[in-house]
Design a protein around this motif. Structure first.
Motif, PDB file in Angstrom:
ATOM      1  N   PRO A  66       0.920  -1.243   0.080  1.00 49.75           N
ATOM      2  CA  PRO A  66       0.008  -0.072   0.029  1.00 49.75           C
ATOM      3  C   PRO A  66       0.808   1.223  -0.086  1.00 49.75           C
ATOM      4  CG  PRO A  66       0.180  -0.659   2.169  1.00 49.75           C
ATOM      5  CD  PRO A  66       1.045  -1.711   1.234  1.00 49.75           C
ATOM      6  N   HIS A  67       0.288   2.459  -0.471  1.00 53.84           N
ATOM      7  CA  HIS A  67       0.920   3.742  -0.091  1.00 53.84           C
ATOM      8  C   HIS A  67       2.224   3.837  -0.934  1.00 53.84           C
ATOM      9  CE1 HIS A  67      -2.498   3.844   2.628  1.00 53.84           C
ATOM     10  NE2 HIS A  67      -1.876   3.065   3.346  1.00 53.84           N
ATOM     11  N   ASP A  92      -3.376   1.840  -3.123  1.00 49.37           N
ATOM     12  CA  ASP A  92      -4.457   2.163  -2.075  1.00 49.37           C
ATOM     13  C   ASP A  92      -4.006   1.137  -0.922  1.00 49.37           C
ATOM     14  OD1 ASP A  92      -5.393  -0.171  -3.025  1.00 49.37           O
ATOM     15  OD2 ASP A  92      -7.022   0.476  -3.809  1.00 49.37           O
ATOM     16  N   SER A  93      -4.842   1.005   0.071  1.00 49.97           N
ATOM     17  CA  SER A  93      -4.630   0.039   1.176  1.00 49.97           C
ATOM     18  C   SER A  93      -4.451  -1.665   0.639  1.00 49.97           C
ATOM     19  CB  SER A  93      -5.510  -0.043   2.142  1.00 49.97           C
ATOM     20  OG  SER A  93      -6.987  -0.221   1.592  1.00 49.97           O
ATOM     21  N   TYR A 124      -3.936   0.246  -7.754  1.00 50.71           N
ATOM     22  CA  TYR A 124      -3.629   1.719  -8.380  1.00 50.71           C
ATOM     23  C   TYR A 124      -4.476   1.652  -9.741  1.00 50.71           C
ATOM     24  CZ  TYR A 124      -0.520  -0.185 -11.935  1.00 50.71           C
ATOM     25  OH  TYR A 124       0.111  -0.639 -12.934  1.00 50.71           O
TER      26      TYR A 124
END
Length: 552
Positions: free
Chosen positions: A279-280, A298-299, A303
């Motif tokens: 994530p991130h 995302d978590s 993407y």
């Protein structure tokens, strides 16, 4: 490691002091090649003095004398030491000698040194270029970091240690220093901790770089005024960067200028527990050094990257992560973005009385990176409603005369049998470098006309009498013939024996399309009528119809 570090520091310090203060190494009086003092310094070691010297013969005796820094010349010494043992060097002719120092008061002292070598050469009262700082030394001991090598699953680093104070008068005793602030610098991270009653401190941080140096520096303590803090040797640390992989829904986009495309996928990182979502993390589309698009997972590691057509990137790549991330490697995937640049097309079209359709127009582009096709063409199309069912009527070449941006290239064509009630448009066919462009539909219509039931009466007729004409003027809309109100067909006459019709007059028609008009009978011949003049913009000429009249 600490001794060699301090030795190098002391040597460099002595050299810089000699350069900047003008103090030269002390030689034996009236001798050459005798003892020479380079430096005498405490090296931040409580209760110790280090003397750096050399001679052509082995040094046999070293004595150091100490004077308060503010004492006048000739004042008695505060103490001395001659209990030197060689600390470093290959033999007694050159190296560093160390001896304990016992003084009653803390403070700063001038140091002079007496040297004697095996040949009997001596030097007396050689002044050291450095001052002995006979003060309490505050240091960090027992520094530990956990884990030694942080990784993606274990990112928090715990740092602990103890701050102690050593008095040079009792250097073997280490007193814990409580309530002192310890500054910790780990690369770009700065944090602090405060020591407890036992001198211990603990701090935590998350590294922001794959490799960095950890500095721990205790600040001054009111309990130990004037204490010194030795230069800090950093601890070299590094992280474990885990492999990364990611997917891309497409590795190529073909867009028309002004459009935006999307790339979707998922990023993962390899850990001791296997591959798991990442994530991130930044996903970047790089065209050389230019960022053509960027997003973040995302978590769940998913993407969606929006790619603008503003800049073509034929040799770009997708990159997961950025350089210098502490716990993950970067990963790349090939990518290409091709853009068909915008074109502009215009056309004018008109229908004529004889049913022909003439068109002319132009095409141009704006971007200097675009190129014309080898054989540029425009397709002329028509549709009944102007919305769907478009059919090709003709393909028209576009001669390239200028081959420059913003300079229109023109085309023209005449059609002899077009659909006379339709919507027309021109479509530039483009190529991989140039997008297609289509003009707005233009509604052109002209209805076919005819005259039915035409006849002249009476027949035969006496010369000088009137001849009247009957018949119906109609136009065709769709599949239905309807009366043409207010039409003005032309009346012609061809005398018997002649092959040429002559214009006579215009007839009228009523609201039902019925012909109205009279002429005077003069001679035998054929009367004919056709809608050929004043057809307006929506009617085509009709076929000529005729009737022979015998005049007696």
């Amino acid at each position: 490691m600490r001794r060699s570090t301090f030795l190098a520091a002391a040597t460099a310090t002595a050299l810089s002091a000699s350069l900047f203060t003008g103090t030269a190494p002390a030689h034996a009086d009236g001798t050459t090649g005798g003892p020479v003092l380079s430096d005498a310094d405490g090296w931040y070691q409580p209760g110790l003095l280090f003397v750096t010297a050399h001679s052509d013969s082995p040094l046999t005796r070293i004595t150091a004398h100490f004077y308060p820094l503010d004492a006048p010349d000739g004042a008695p010494e505060a103490g001395s030491t001659e209990d030197f043992t060689q600390y470093s060097g290959q033999d007694a002719r050159s190296g560093v000698w160390r001896a304990p120092v016992h003084l009653a008061e803390l403070g700063d002292y001038r140091v002079t040194v007496d040297l004697q070598d095996a040949s009997g050469a001596t030097v007396t009262g050689a002044l050291s270029p450095h001052t002995l700082h006979y003060r309490t030394v505050i240091t960090v001991t027992g520094l530990t970091t956990t884990p030694d090598v942080p990784d993606y699953l274990h990112q928090d680093v715990s740092v602990s240690g103890t701050v102690v104070a050593r008095d040079p008068r009792d250097p073997n005793a280490a007193d814990p220093v409580d309530g002192v602030t310890v500054d910790l610098d780990a690369g770009r991270i700065h944090t602090t901790a405060t020591t407890a009653a036992d001198g211990r401190f603990t701090a935590a941080f998350v590294p922001t770089e794959p490799s960095f140096q950890l500095y721990t520096v205790p600040e001054s303590s009111s309990r130990y005024p004037g204490a010194i803090h030795p230069p800090v040797s950093p601890q070299n640390l590094h992280t474990a960067q885990a492999p990364v992989r990611f997917s891309a829904g497409t590795h190529a986009l073909n867009l028309e200028q002004g459009e935006t495309g999307t790339v979707t996928g998922r990023a993962e990182i390899q850990t001791a527990a296997g591959w798991q979502p990442l994530p991130h993390t930044t996903i970047t589309l790089l065209d050389s050094a230019y960022v053509a698009g960027q997003t973040t997972t995302d978590s769940r590691g998913d993407y969606t990257l929006h790619v603008s057509s503003n800049n073509a990137a034929p040799s770009a790549e997708l990159v997961a992560g950025t350089g210098g991330m502490p716990f993950q490697q970067t990963a790349t995937e090939p990518f290409s973005l091709h853009v068909a640049f915008t074109t502009h097309t215009a056309v004018t079209a008109s229908l004529h009385d004889d049913g022909t359709l003439t068109t002319d127009g132009y095409v141009y582009y704006e971007d200097t990176r675009a190129h014309w096709p080898a054989k540029a063409t425009v397709t002329l199309q028509y549709s009944k409603d102007g919305k769907s069912g478009w059919k090709d009527a003709a393909t028209i070449p576009v001669p390239i005369r200028h081959n420059k941006p913003l300079v229109p290239e023109t085309f023209a064509r005449t059609l002899t049998k077009p659909d006379t009630d339709a919507y027309w448009r021109a479509r530039f066919n483009g190529n991989p470098d140039l997008g297609t462009s289509t003009t707005k539909p233009v509604h052109l219509y002209r209805y076919a006309t005819r005259i039915t039931g035409f006849h002249a009466s009476p027949d035969p007729v006496r010369k000088g009498q009137s001849i009247s004409f009957a018949g119906t003027l109609q136009y065709k809309k769709g599949t239905t013939w309807k009366p043409l109100d207010g039409g003005a067909p032309t009346l012609y006459f061809k005398p018997r024996g002649s092959s040429t019709y002559h214009y006579v007059c215009e007839l009228a028609s009523d609201s039902n399309g019925h012909l109205k008009g009279r002429v005077t009978a003069e001679q035998d011949g054929t009367w004919a009528v056709a809608l050929s003049r004043q057809t307006g913009s929506h009617y085509l000429t009709s076929t000529r119809v005729s009737d022979y009249v015998d005049v007696r």
